[in-house]
Design a protein around this motif. Structure first.
Motif, PDB file in Angstrom:
ATOM      1  N   ASN A 236      11.811   6.968  -3.304  1.00 29.19           N
ATOM      2  CA  ASN A 236      11.419   5.563  -3.172  1.00 29.19           C
ATOM      3  C   ASN A 236      10.752   5.336  -1.818  1.00 29.19           C
ATOM      4  N   MET A 237       9.432   5.492  -1.782  1.00 30.67           N
ATOM      5  CA  MET A 237       8.707   5.350  -0.517  1.00 30.67           C
ATOM      6  C   MET A 237       8.685   3.920   0.005  1.00 30.67           C
TER       7      MET A 237
ATOM      8  N   GLU B  89      -4.086   7.507   2.425  1.00 29.90           N
ATOM      9  CA  GLU B  89      -3.751   8.099   1.128  1.00 29.90           C
ATOM     10  C   GLU B  89      -3.173   9.477   1.433  1.00 29.90           C
ATOM     11  N   LEU B  90      -1.943   9.736   1.010  1.00 32.72           N
ATOM     12  CA  LEU B  90      -1.191  10.898   1.483  1.00 32.72           C
ATOM     13  C   LEU B  90      -0.900  11.899   0.368  1.00 32.72           C
ATOM     14  N   ASP B  91      -1.316  13.136   0.560  1.00 32.33           N
ATOM     15  CA  ASP B  91      -0.999  14.221  -0.369  1.00 32.33           C
ATOM     16  C   ASP B  91       0.033  15.110   0.305  1.00 32.33           C
ATOM     17  N   PHE B  92       1.309  14.897  -0.014  1.00 32.02           N
ATOM     18  CA  PHE B  92       2.387  15.624   0.645  1.00 32.02           C
ATOM     19  C   PHE B  92       2.483  17.071   0.188  1.00 32.02           C
TER      20      PHE B  92
ATOM     21  N   ILE C  87      -0.160   4.155   2.108  1.00 31.49           N
ATOM     22  CA  ILE C  87       0.508   3.221   3.010  1.00 31.49           C
ATOM     23  C   ILE C  87      -0.543   2.427   3.782  1.00 31.49           C
ATOM     24  N   GLY C  88      -0.206   1.196   4.121  1.00 32.59           N
ATOM     25  CA  GLY C  88      -1.051   0.372   4.972  1.00 32.59           C
ATOM     26  C   GLY C  88      -0.317   0.056   6.254  1.00 32.59           C
ATOM     27  N   VAL C  89      -1.013   0.110   7.382  1.00 30.10           N
ATOM     28  CA  VAL C  89      -0.388  -0.194   8.675  1.00 30.10           C
ATOM     29  C   VAL C  89      -1.186  -1.284   9.383  1.00 30.10           C
TER      30      VAL C  89
ATOM     31  N   LEU D 218       2.461  -2.066   3.938  1.00 27.68           N
ATOM     32  CA  LEU D 218       2.200  -1.876   2.517  1.00 27.68           C
ATOM     33  C   LEU D 218       2.549  -0.450   2.121  1.00 27.68           C
ATOM     34  N   VAL D 219       3.232  -0.313   1.004  1.00 31.78           N
ATOM     35  CA  VAL D 219       3.509   0.994   0.406  1.00 31.78           C
ATOM     36  C   VAL D 219       3.173   0.872  -1.081  1.00 31.78           C
TER      37      VAL D 219
END
Length: 251
Positions: free
Chosen positions: A110-111, A174-177, A217-219, A247-248
């Motif tokens: 749950n990000m 935009e995150l590619d873990f 995510i938004g910062v 924002l997530v």
């Protein structure tokens, strides 16, 4: 654990005592504990291996997040930011109900738990910016938007002493873990005087990948300046700049 005192501060190991520097100063502790080889092979340490694996996953995820927003983070973080972010991501990992212990992942947890994370406890966004705002992501176009209501800076923004100007900026990542890659975009307003002038409502937009299925995510941040002889200087080297996750969005 003991604190080192005196003029000469030591680093290294002497007579079974390890001397080192941490965020709390120069410390000393007795060397010891279970060997790495036993932890890696003994069935009694299965839980330890699982915990270590997930801690490592959180650490790598935190590095990806920090790298993604580095352009904003470099002047809006405290000295414990890395550890705090790792702990928050570890909490996300523990909500993953898909994988077994030791293999749980950030993207499957749950990000939303990251929402509100403050990168700089010296200048928190939650106690800096009191102007109402909304932010959103359109997955089909990849556009992120921050809508900021009209405001007066000296009423809606709490600035540190010495501030003459400020700037608001918004970033999206935009995150590619899995592949350890990211896409980043940002938008920012003009550097404005910190005074009682009325500022019109504004929208900042960020372009990311259309139809992406990766976590985003938004910062949002506020940067403070001091004008000296017509030049803008980061106030106190950015010590009190604010930056937080607002924002997530997770598919």
């Amino acid at each position: 654990m003991a604190e080192q005192s005196g003029i000469i501060r030591l680093k290294g190991t002497i007579g079974g005592i390890s001397f080192y520097k941490s965020g709390d100063g120069y410390l000393a502790r007795e060397k010891g504990g279970v060997s790495a080889q036993r932890i890696a092979s003994d069935p009694a340490f299965q839980r330890t291996r699982e915990n270590n694996a997930e801690f490592g996953t959180a650490g790598k995820a935190g590095k990806l997040v920090r790298n993604a927003i580095q352009v904003l983070l470099q002047q809006a973080k405290d000295k414990r930011c890395v550890g705090r972010l790792t702990r928050s991501l570890l909490a996300v990992i523990k909500t993953d109900e898909t994988h077994i212990r030791g293999e749980r992942q950030v993207a499957d947890g749950n990000m939303e738990l990251l929402n509100g994370f403050e990168f700089n406890n010296n200048g928190k966004l939650g106690s800096t910016l009191f102007t109402p705002f909304t932010n959103s992501l359109d997955r089909s176009t990849g556009e992120m938007s921050l809508n900021l209501s009209a405001y007066q800076a000296n009423i809606r923004i709490v600035a540190p002493g010495g501030t003459t100007h400020y700037r608001i900026h918004y970033g999206g990542a935009e995150l590619d873990f899995v592949e350890k890659v990211f896409t980043f975009g940002m938008d920012q307003g003009a550097i404005l005087p910190y005074d009682s002038a009325s500022q019109a409502a504004q929208t900042l937009t960020v372009a990311l990948t259309a139809d992406s299925v990766l976590p985003v995510i938004g910062v949002l941040g506020v940067e403070f300046f001091q004008e000296v002889n017509g030049e803008m200087y980061p106030l106190k080297n950015g010590t009190y700049n604010a930056l937080a996750v607002t924002l997530v969005d997770q598919v």
